[in-house]
Motif scaffolding. Structure first.
Motif, PDB file in Angstrom:
ATOM      1  N   GLY A  62       0.788  -1.222   0.000  1.00  0.00           N
ATOM      2  CA  GLY A  62       0.000   0.000   0.000  1.00  0.00           C
ATOM      3  C   GLY A  62       0.819   1.270   0.000  1.00  0.00           C
ATOM      4  N   ASP A  63       0.110   2.388  -0.069  1.00  0.00           N
ATOM      5  CA  ASP A  63       0.713   3.701  -0.120  1.00  0.00           C
ATOM      6  C   ASP A  63       0.562   4.418   1.219  1.00  0.00           C
ATOM      7  OD1 ASP A  63       1.298   3.277  -2.780  1.00  0.00           O
ATOM      8  OD2 ASP A  63      -0.511   4.271  -3.502  1.00  0.00           O
ATOM      9  N   PHE A  64       1.258   5.548   1.346  1.00  0.00           N
ATOM     10  CA  PHE A  64       1.137   6.395   2.523  1.00  0.00           C
ATOM     11  C   PHE A  64      -0.045   7.342   2.328  1.00  0.00           C
ATOM     12  CE2 PHE A  64       5.463   4.987   2.675  1.00  0.00           C
ATOM     13  CZ  PHE A  64       5.770   4.924   4.023  1.00  0.00           C
ATOM     14  N   VAL A  65      -0.768   7.630   3.410  1.00  0.00           N
ATOM     15  CA  VAL A  65      -1.920   8.526   3.341  1.00  0.00           C
ATOM     16  C   VAL A  65      -1.778   9.590   4.411  1.00  0.00           C
ATOM     17  CG1 VAL A  65      -4.424   8.717   3.519  1.00  0.00           C
ATOM     18  CG2 VAL A  65      -3.415   6.702   2.465  1.00  0.00           C
ATOM     19  N   ILE A  66      -1.928  10.857   3.997  1.00  0.00           N
ATOM     20  CA  ILE A  66      -1.925  11.995   4.906  1.00  0.00           C
ATOM     21  C   ILE A  66      -3.347  12.537   4.927  1.00  0.00           C
ATOM     22  CG2 ILE A  66      -0.982  14.279   5.355  1.00  0.00           C
ATOM     23  CD1 ILE A  66       1.340  13.423   3.418  1.00  0.00           C
ATOM     24  N   VAL A  67      -3.951  12.623   6.100  1.00  0.00           N
ATOM     25  CA  VAL A  67      -5.307  13.161   6.237  1.00  0.00           C
ATOM     26  C   VAL A  67      -5.195  14.529   6.890  1.00  0.00           C
ATOM     27  CG1 VAL A  67      -7.597  12.802   7.210  1.00  0.00           C
ATOM     28  CG2 VAL A  67      -6.241  10.834   6.485  1.00  0.00           C
ATOM     29  N   ILE A  68      -5.764  15.544   6.234  1.00  0.00           N
ATOM     30  CA  ILE A  68      -5.768  16.896   6.796  1.00  0.00           C
ATOM     31  C   ILE A  68      -7.209  17.291   7.120  1.00  0.00           C
ATOM     32  CG2 ILE A  68      -3.642  17.634   5.676  1.00  0.00           C
ATOM     33  CD1 ILE A  68      -5.341  19.007   3.539  1.00  0.00           C
ATOM     34  N   ASN A  69      -7.363  18.303   7.955  1.00  0.00           N
ATOM     35  CA  ASN A  69      -8.675  18.786   8.410  1.00  0.00           C
ATOM     36  C   ASN A  69      -9.485  17.684   9.092  1.00  0.00           C
ATOM     37  OD1 ASN A  69      -8.361  21.464   7.529  1.00  0.00           O
ATOM     38  ND2 ASN A  69      -8.902  20.867   5.448  1.00  0.00           N
ATOM     39  N   ALA A  70      -8.844  16.896   9.925  1.00  0.00           N
ATOM     40  CA  ALA A  70      -9.521  15.791  10.603  1.00  0.00           C
ATOM     41  C   ALA A  70     -10.598  16.294  11.560  1.00  0.00           C
ATOM     42  CB  ALA A  70      -8.511  14.948  11.367  1.00  0.00           C
ATOM     43  N   GLU A  71     -10.455  17.494  12.068  1.00  0.00           N
ATOM     44  CA  GLU A  71     -11.431  18.018  13.019  1.00  0.00           C
ATOM     45  C   GLU A  71     -12.753  18.373  12.340  1.00  0.00           C
ATOM     46  OE1 GLU A  71      -9.345  21.303  14.643  1.00  0.00           O
ATOM     47  OE2 GLU A  71      -9.500  22.504  12.815  1.00  0.00           O
ATOM     48  N   PRO A  92     -12.897  -3.651  37.933  1.00  0.00           N
ATOM     49  CA  PRO A  92     -14.307  -3.377  38.200  1.00  0.00           C
ATOM     50  C   PRO A  92     -14.581  -1.870  38.186  1.00  0.00           C
ATOM     51  CG  PRO A  92     -13.468  -4.984  39.758  1.00  0.00           C
ATOM     52  CD  PRO A  92     -12.301  -4.479  38.972  1.00  0.00           C
ATOM     53  N   GLY A  93     -15.623  -1.478  37.472  1.00  0.00           N
ATOM     54  CA  GLY A  93     -15.963  -0.071  37.357  1.00  0.00           C
ATOM     55  C   GLY A  93     -15.030   0.700  36.453  1.00  0.00           C
ATOM     56  N   GLY A  94     -14.279   0.008  35.598  1.00  0.00           N
ATOM     57  CA  GLY A  94     -13.258   0.653  34.788  1.00  0.00           C
ATOM     58  C   GLY A  94     -13.712   1.078  33.407  1.00  0.00           C
ATOM     59  N   LEU A  95     -15.028   1.207  33.181  1.00  0.00           N
ATOM     60  CA  LEU A  95     -15.533   1.617  31.873  1.00  0.00           C
ATOM     61  C   LEU A  95     -15.383   3.122  31.705  1.00  0.00           C
ATOM     62  CD1 LEU A  95     -17.027   0.787  29.286  1.00  0.00           C
ATOM     63  CD2 LEU A  95     -19.159   1.270  30.478  1.00  0.00           C
ATOM     64  N   LYS A  96     -14.740   3.532  30.619  1.00  0.00           N
ATOM     65  CA  LYS A  96     -14.550   4.946  30.313  1.00  0.00           C
ATOM     66  C   LYS A  96     -15.307   5.252  29.032  1.00  0.00           C
ATOM     67  CE  LYS A  96     -11.402   5.271  33.517  1.00  0.00           C
ATOM     68  NZ  LYS A  96     -11.735   5.795  34.808  1.00  0.00           N
ATOM     69  N   LEU A  97     -16.182   6.248  29.057  1.00  0.00           N
ATOM     70  CA  LEU A  97     -16.973   6.641  27.904  1.00  0.00           C
ATOM     71  C   LEU A  97     -16.616   8.065  27.504  1.00  0.00           C
ATOM     72  CD1 LEU A  97     -20.449   5.388  29.151  1.00  0.00           C
ATOM     73  CD2 LEU A  97     -18.926   4.238  27.575  1.00  0.00           C
ATOM     74  N   ILE A  98     -16.554   8.310  26.193  1.00  0.00           N
ATOM     75  CA  ILE A  98     -16.332   9.663  25.697  1.00  0.00           C
ATOM     76  C   ILE A  98     -17.153   9.824  24.414  1.00  0.00           C
ATOM     77  CG2 ILE A  98     -14.209   9.002  24.487  1.00  0.00           C
ATOM     78  CD1 ILE A  98     -13.201  11.855  25.057  1.00  0.00           C
ATOM     79  N   SER A  99     -17.885  10.914  24.317  1.00  0.00           N
ATOM     80  CA  SER A  99     -18.736  11.133  23.160  1.00  0.00           C
ATOM     81  C   SER A  99     -17.898  11.603  21.975  1.00  0.00           C
ATOM     82  CB  SER A  99     -19.813  12.178  23.476  1.00  0.00           C
ATOM     83  OG  SER A  99     -19.218  13.443  23.638  1.00  0.00           O
ATOM     84  N   PHE A 100     -18.483  11.536  20.785  1.00  0.00           N
ATOM     85  CA  PHE A 100     -17.786  11.957  19.574  1.00  0.00           C
ATOM     86  C   PHE A 100     -17.419  13.435  19.645  1.00  0.00           C
ATOM     87  CE2 PHE A 100     -17.970  13.804  15.289  1.00  0.00           C
ATOM     88  CZ  PHE A 100     -16.944  13.106  14.690  1.00  0.00           C
ATOM     89  N   ARG A 101     -18.348  14.262  20.110  1.00  0.00           N
ATOM     90  CA  ARG A 101     -18.081  15.701  20.213  1.00  0.00           C
ATOM     91  C   ARG A 101     -16.913  15.988  21.151  1.00  0.00           C
ATOM     92  NH1 ARG A 101     -24.131  18.328  20.594  1.00  0.00           N
ATOM     93  NH2 ARG A 101     -24.674  18.039  18.405  1.00  0.00           N
ATOM     94  N   MET A 103     -14.516  13.880  21.917  1.00  0.00           N
ATOM     95  CA  MET A 103     -13.308  13.324  21.305  1.00  0.00           C
ATOM     96  C   MET A 103     -12.744  14.305  20.283  1.00  0.00           C
ATOM     97  SD  MET A 103     -11.365  10.471  21.086  1.00  0.00           S
ATOM     98  CE  MET A 103     -12.272   8.970  21.309  1.00  0.00           C
ATOM     99  N   ILE A 104     -13.607  14.891  19.464  1.00  0.00           N
ATOM    100  CA  ILE A 104     -13.153  15.872  18.473  1.00  0.00           C
ATOM    101  C   ILE A 104     -12.578  17.102  19.162  1.00  0.00           C
ATOM    102  CG2 ILE A 104     -14.030  17.547  16.780  1.00  0.00           C
ATOM    103  CD1 ILE A 104     -13.558  14.932  15.474  1.00  0.00           C
ATOM    104  N   ALA A 105     -13.176  17.508  20.288  1.00  0.00           N
ATOM    105  CA  ALA A 105     -12.688  18.689  21.008  1.00  0.00           C
ATOM    106  C   ALA A 105     -11.321  18.428  21.653  1.00  0.00           C
ATOM    107  CB  ALA A 105     -13.701  19.103  22.072  1.00  0.00           C
ATOM    108  N   LYS A 106     -11.127  17.241  22.248  1.00  0.00           N
ATOM    109  CA  LYS A 106      -9.878  16.944  22.958  1.00  0.00           C
ATOM    110  C   LYS A 106      -8.789  16.406  22.030  1.00  0.00           C
ATOM    111  CE  LYS A 106     -11.955  15.967  27.434  1.00  0.00           C
ATOM    112  NZ  LYS A 106     -12.226  14.935  28.441  1.00  0.00           N
ATOM    113  N   HIS A 107      -9.147  15.437  21.181  1.00  0.00           N
ATOM    114  CA  HIS A 107      -8.186  14.771  20.292  1.00  0.00           C
ATOM    115  C   HIS A 107      -8.795  14.712  18.887  1.00  0.00           C
ATOM    116  CE1 HIS A 107      -6.181  13.445  23.952  1.00  0.00           C
ATOM    117  NE2 HIS A 107      -7.337  12.977  24.372  1.00  0.00           N
TER     118      HIS A 107
END
Length: 155
Positions: A62-71, A92-101, A103-107
């Protein structure tokens, strides 16, 4: 073995690409306004080399892919509001949830990375293919020396 059988045996050879003889290109994909799933599946196919005639499933062609404007990537319907990424620490109790919004804001690069990684093969080959993906939140990238070509994807 007859002459006809020998000819048939030699004509039906399957080409298998070797890692040293593969020509790799660099592609730039603009994720602005694109749907996440469609974008990720097309990127995964390019990383694997499925767009090339010498595609070999067990070799990295395969080839290399650069993705821009991911946000600025989109989701269909109400998924931008409802989609949740989760992970578990195996405690136990180790479930971590993060919404799409969130995730986009932080990473902002992580939703594309996760979507593409999950569409690649599992194991050493998938990890090797994933290293050829470069994702950036904004419109700039540091790979100008590789002379990447713009790739227009549907979706």
């Amino acid at each position: 073995m007859t002459v006809k059988a020998k000819k048939r045996r030699y004509l039906q050879r399957t080409y298998m690409a070797k890692p040293g003889e593969v020509e790799r290109k660099w592609w730039v994909v603009d994720a602005e306004g694109k749907r996440l799933g469609r974008l990720a599946s097309q990127i995964a196919a390019i990383l694997r080399g499925k767009h090339k005639p010498q595609y070999t499933p067990h070799a990295d062609v395969g080839d290399f892919v650069i993705v821009i404007n991911a946000e600025k990537v989109r989701l269909a319907g109400t998924k931008e509001r409802d989609k949740v990424y989760w992970r578990h620490s195996q405690y136990p109790g180790g479930l971590k949830l993060i919404s799409f919004r969130d995730m986009i804001a932080k990473h902002p690069t992580r939703p594309i990375e996760l979507a593409v990684r999950r569409m690649l093969p599992k194991g050493p080959m998938g990890r090797q293919l994933f290293r050829k993906l470069k994702v950036y939140a904004g419109p700039n990238h540091p790979h100008g020396a590789q002379k990447p070509e713009i790739l227009h994807l549907e979706g």
